[in-house]
Motif scaffolding. Structure first.
Motif, PDB file in Angstrom:
ATOM      1  N   UNK A 142       0.817  -1.212   0.000  1.00  0.00           N
ATOM      2  CA  UNK A 142       0.000   0.000   0.000  1.00  0.00           C
ATOM      3  C   UNK A 142       0.848   1.259   0.000  1.00  0.00           C
ATOM      4  N   UNK A 143       1.967   1.242   0.752  1.00  0.00           N
ATOM      5  CA  UNK A 143       2.853   2.405   0.785  1.00  0.00           C
ATOM      6  C   UNK A 143       3.470   2.637  -0.595  1.00  0.00           C
ATOM      7  N   UNK A 144       3.871   1.548  -1.265  1.00  0.00           N
ATOM      8  CA  UNK A 144       4.447   1.684  -2.607  1.00  0.00           C
ATOM      9  C   UNK A 144       3.428   2.246  -3.594  1.00  0.00           C
ATOM     10  N   UNK A 145       2.181   1.812  -3.468  1.00  0.00           N
ATOM     11  CA  UNK A 145       1.140   2.326  -4.362  1.00  0.00           C
ATOM     12  C   UNK A 145       0.880   3.803  -4.103  1.00  0.00           C
ATOM     13  N   UNK A 146       0.942   4.203  -2.833  1.00  0.00           N
ATOM     14  CA  UNK A 146       0.795   5.626  -2.513  1.00  0.00           C
ATOM     15  C   UNK A 146       1.924   6.430  -3.144  1.00  0.00           C
ATOM     16  N   UNK A 147       3.152   5.882  -3.134  1.00  0.00           N
ATOM     17  CA  UNK A 147       4.276   6.562  -3.760  1.00  0.00           C
ATOM     18  C   UNK A 147       4.095   6.712  -5.255  1.00  0.00           C
ATOM     19  N   UNK A 148       3.579   5.680  -5.901  1.00  0.00           N
ATOM     20  CA  UNK A 148       3.339   5.760  -7.351  1.00  0.00           C
ATOM     21  C   UNK A 148       2.254   6.794  -7.665  1.00  0.00           C
ATOM     22  N   UNK A 149       1.212   6.813  -6.849  1.00  0.00           N
ATOM     23  CA  UNK A 149       0.139   7.789  -7.069  1.00  0.00           C
ATOM     24  C   UNK A 149       0.647   9.213  -6.871  1.00  0.00           C
ATOM     25  N   UNK A 150       1.511   9.402  -5.886  1.00  0.00           N
ATOM     26  CA  UNK A 150       2.081  10.731  -5.642  1.00  0.00           C
ATOM     27  C   UNK A 150       2.981  11.146  -6.794  1.00  0.00           C
ATOM     28  N   UNK A 151       3.787  10.200  -7.288  1.00  0.00           N
ATOM     29  CA  UNK A 151       4.661  10.481  -8.423  1.00  0.00           C
ATOM     30  C   UNK A 151       3.841  10.859  -9.654  1.00  0.00           C
TER      31      UNK A 151
END
Length: 257
Positions: free
Chosen positions: A85-94
């Motif tokens: 979930x944290x990695x997906x949040x990072x991708x969404x932020x990017x």
């Protein structure tokens, strides 16, 4: 027993000092698309070890980067590793580094939502340095120098190529002068608003007046009326929206790496 992320940010330098008591790491998306997790300063939740000193972490939030802080309800899912979930949040932020923050907040919530909806409370905080510039001034030619200085100072905090800075200054100056001369020709002193926002890879400017636009007279002023042409030459996208309550000039240009 409570988790908390506490940070102190210097909005002039971008220096962030923080401590995390059992909270998921913050995410920092740089303008070039790289992401970093704020994994320093981590310790157990509050009340687990009373009186114990808390470690701190430090980082620098560069110009036009986007910082995301959030509760675990945004990223934690049953039977799914928290790191996913944290990695997906990072991708969404990017992916949203060229999106205005108020829109990005909704995009993050929608993109990370489970199929059956969130089953935990969610709070998030988004920050981008520098904050947008928003200046309202009376439609008087004597105000142009002051507005230009304010815009130049703000652009200096955005880490932009010198040519982009110069183009923005000239384009905004033309738009503000037009708002005074044409929009408020019959109502001097009315309000003009300049707004500037630097995203990850795009610079946005808008100038809005509250008057009634009048086209220049090419007969009596044969060397005038080139402001819009100049704006279009300096910025990659220029949109004029006239209306009974005033005219808005929106300008955008990509920021070269």
């Amino acid at each position: 027993c409570t988790t908390v992320f506490c940070g102190v940010l210097d909005d002039e330098t971008g220096n962030l000092t923080y401590s995390s008591a059992g909270h998921p790491p913050g995410v920092l998306a740089h303008p070039d698309g790289t992401t970093v997790l704020l994994e320093g300063g981590r310790s157990v939740p509050l009340a687990v070890a009373p009186g114990k000193d808390r470690p701190t972490g430090t980082c620098t939030v560069p110009a036009r980067a986007t910082l995301l802080l959030y509760t675990d309800g945004l990223v934690e899912r049953r039977r799914v590793p928290l790191g996913h979930g944290i990695a997906e949040a990072g991708r969404a932020l990017r992916d949203g580094r060229d999106t205005a923050l108020d829109v990005l907040a909704g995009d993050l919530m929608a993109r990370l939502a489970p199929a059956d909806g969130y089953d935990d409370d969610v709070a998030l905080l988004l920050y981008r340095l520098p904050a947008p510039l928003d200046v309202t001034f009376p439609a008087e030619s004597g105000q142009l120098a002051t507005v230009r200085r304010a815009l130049r100072s703000w652009l200096g905090r955005c880490d932009l190529p010198p040519r982009t800075v110069q183009n923005a200054l000239v384009a905004a100056g033309e738009a503000c002068a037009n708002a005074i001369e044409h929009g408020h020709r019959d109502s001097p002193g009315g309000a003009v608003r300049l707004r500037a926002e630097a995203l990850g890879g795009e610079l946005r400017l808008s100038v809005r007046d509250t008057g009634r636009w009048k086209l220049p007279d090419p007969v009596s002023h044969p060397h005038r009326g080139r402001g819009v042409t100049l704006m279009r030459a300096l910025m990659q996208q220029v949109t004029l929206t006239p209306g009974p309550a005033g005219t808005t000039v929106d300008m955008r240009t990509r920021i070269a790496p």
